[in-house]
Design a protein around this motif. Structure first.
Motif, PDB file in Angstrom:
ATOM      1  N   LEU A   1      26.949  39.805  58.022  1.00  0.00           N
ATOM      2  CA  LEU A   1      26.292  39.380  59.249  1.00  0.00           C
ATOM      3  C   LEU A   1      24.811  39.763  59.200  1.00  0.00           C
ATOM      4  O   LEU A   1      24.476  40.928  59.044  1.00  0.00           O
ATOM      5  CB  LEU A   1      26.987  40.043  60.443  1.00  0.00           C
ATOM      6  CG  LEU A   1      26.589  39.574  61.822  1.00  0.00           C
ATOM      7  CD1 LEU A   1      26.893  38.086  61.989  1.00  0.00           C
ATOM      8  CD2 LEU A   1      27.333  40.376  62.874  1.00  0.00           C
ATOM      9  N   GLN A   2      23.928  38.782  59.328  1.00  0.00           N
ATOM     10  CA  GLN A   2      22.490  39.023  59.255  1.00  0.00           C
ATOM     11  C   GLN A   2      21.822  39.001  60.622  1.00  0.00           C
ATOM     12  O   GLN A   2      20.656  39.341  60.743  1.00  0.00           O
ATOM     13  CB  GLN A   2      21.835  37.968  58.355  1.00  0.00           C
ATOM     14  CG  GLN A   2      22.381  37.971  56.941  1.00  0.00           C
ATOM     15  CD  GLN A   2      22.107  39.265  56.204  1.00  0.00           C
ATOM     16  OE1 GLN A   2      21.008  39.797  56.257  1.00  0.00           O
ATOM     17  NE2 GLN A   2      23.111  39.784  55.523  1.00  0.00           N
ATOM     18  N   SER A   3      22.560  38.584  61.635  1.00  0.00           N
ATOM     19  CA  SER A   3      21.999  38.551  62.982  1.00  0.00           C
ATOM     20  C   SER A   3      23.133  38.757  63.977  1.00  0.00           C
ATOM     21  O   SER A   3      24.304  38.748  63.621  1.00  0.00           O
ATOM     22  CB  SER A   3      21.293  37.215  63.238  1.00  0.00           C
ATOM     23  OG  SER A   3      22.212  36.153  63.127  1.00  0.00           O
ATOM     24  N   GLU A   4      22.783  38.915  65.229  1.00  0.00           N
ATOM     25  CA  GLU A   4      23.785  39.118  66.269  1.00  0.00           C
ATOM     26  C   GLU A   4      24.659  37.871  66.398  1.00  0.00           C
ATOM     27  O   GLU A   4      24.158  36.748  66.329  1.00  0.00           O
ATOM     28  CB  GLU A   4      23.108  39.401  67.612  1.00  0.00           C
ATOM     29  CG  GLU A   4      22.452  40.771  67.679  1.00  0.00           C
ATOM     30  CD  GLU A   4      23.460  41.892  67.495  1.00  0.00           C
ATOM     31  OE1 GLU A   4      24.527  41.855  68.127  1.00  0.00           O
ATOM     32  OE2 GLU A   4      23.180  42.797  66.694  1.00  0.00           O
TER      33      GLU A   4
ATOM     34  N   GLN B   1      26.657  34.840  67.987  1.00  0.00           N
ATOM     35  CA  GLN B   1      26.408  34.008  69.148  1.00  0.00           C
ATOM     36  C   GLN B   1      27.702  33.837  69.929  1.00  0.00           C
ATOM     37  O   GLN B   1      28.766  33.695  69.339  1.00  0.00           O
ATOM     38  CB  GLN B   1      25.871  32.639  68.725  1.00  0.00           C
ATOM     39  CG  GLN B   1      24.577  32.723  67.943  1.00  0.00           C
ATOM     40  CD  GLN B   1      23.479  33.367  68.761  1.00  0.00           C
ATOM     41  OE1 GLN B   1      23.220  32.973  69.886  1.00  0.00           O
ATOM     42  NE2 GLN B   1      22.843  34.383  68.201  1.00  0.00           N
TER      43      GLN B   1
END
Length: 144
Positions: free
Chosen positions: A105-108, A110
């Motif tokens: 996971l590179q971002s929060e 959605q």
């Protein structure tokens, strides 16, 4: 290698760090669900293996392993560092490489909206027959 009962398990962080992405999560899965098996070398815990659904995670120092130690892991997909290849090559007639790609996971995440009229729930034992009906290509879902 000898099979371990749950109360005999070594400290997991030394062998399989908690929260690590990828195959190392199998240790946490087996500890949490109680589904799977654990082994360690008989003399002292220099090698630890955890298995679930025909997948094995093998960690430690392979220099003390003999073919008889690895026999319980036959016919499994074994994920391990390359330093185990000589021991695996001695223990088994053939080895077939299997490359995996692990996404991290590179971002929060959605939020996901569930369509109206659809219910999302955890799988439970009552779902077993429906999962088996999906066929052998989906066996990874219900094997554990």
């Amino acid at each position: 290698m000898i099979e371990l009962a749950p109360h005999q398990l070594p400290a997991l962080p030394r062998w399989l760090p908690a929260g690590a992405p990828g195959p190392a999560t199998m240790g946490e899965h087996v500890l949490t669900t109680g589904v799977g098996r654990w082994w360690r070398t008989a003399d002292q815990p220099r090698v630890v293996a955890v298995s679930c659904a025909d997948h094995v995670l093998l960690r430690g120092a392979p220099d003390t392993l003999g073919p008889h130690d690895l026999a319980p892991l036959a016919n499994s997909r074994i994920e391990t560092p390359a330093r185990f290849l000589p021991a695996l090559g001695t223990a088994f007639d053939s080895l077939t490489p299997w490359e995996r790609m692990v996404w991290t996971l590179q971002s929060e995440p959605q939020p996901c909206t569930v369509p109206h009229g659809v219910t999302v729930r955890r799988l439970e034992p009552a779902d077993t027959d429906a999962l088996i009906a999906l066929g052998p290509d989906a066996a990874w879902i219900h094997a554990s």
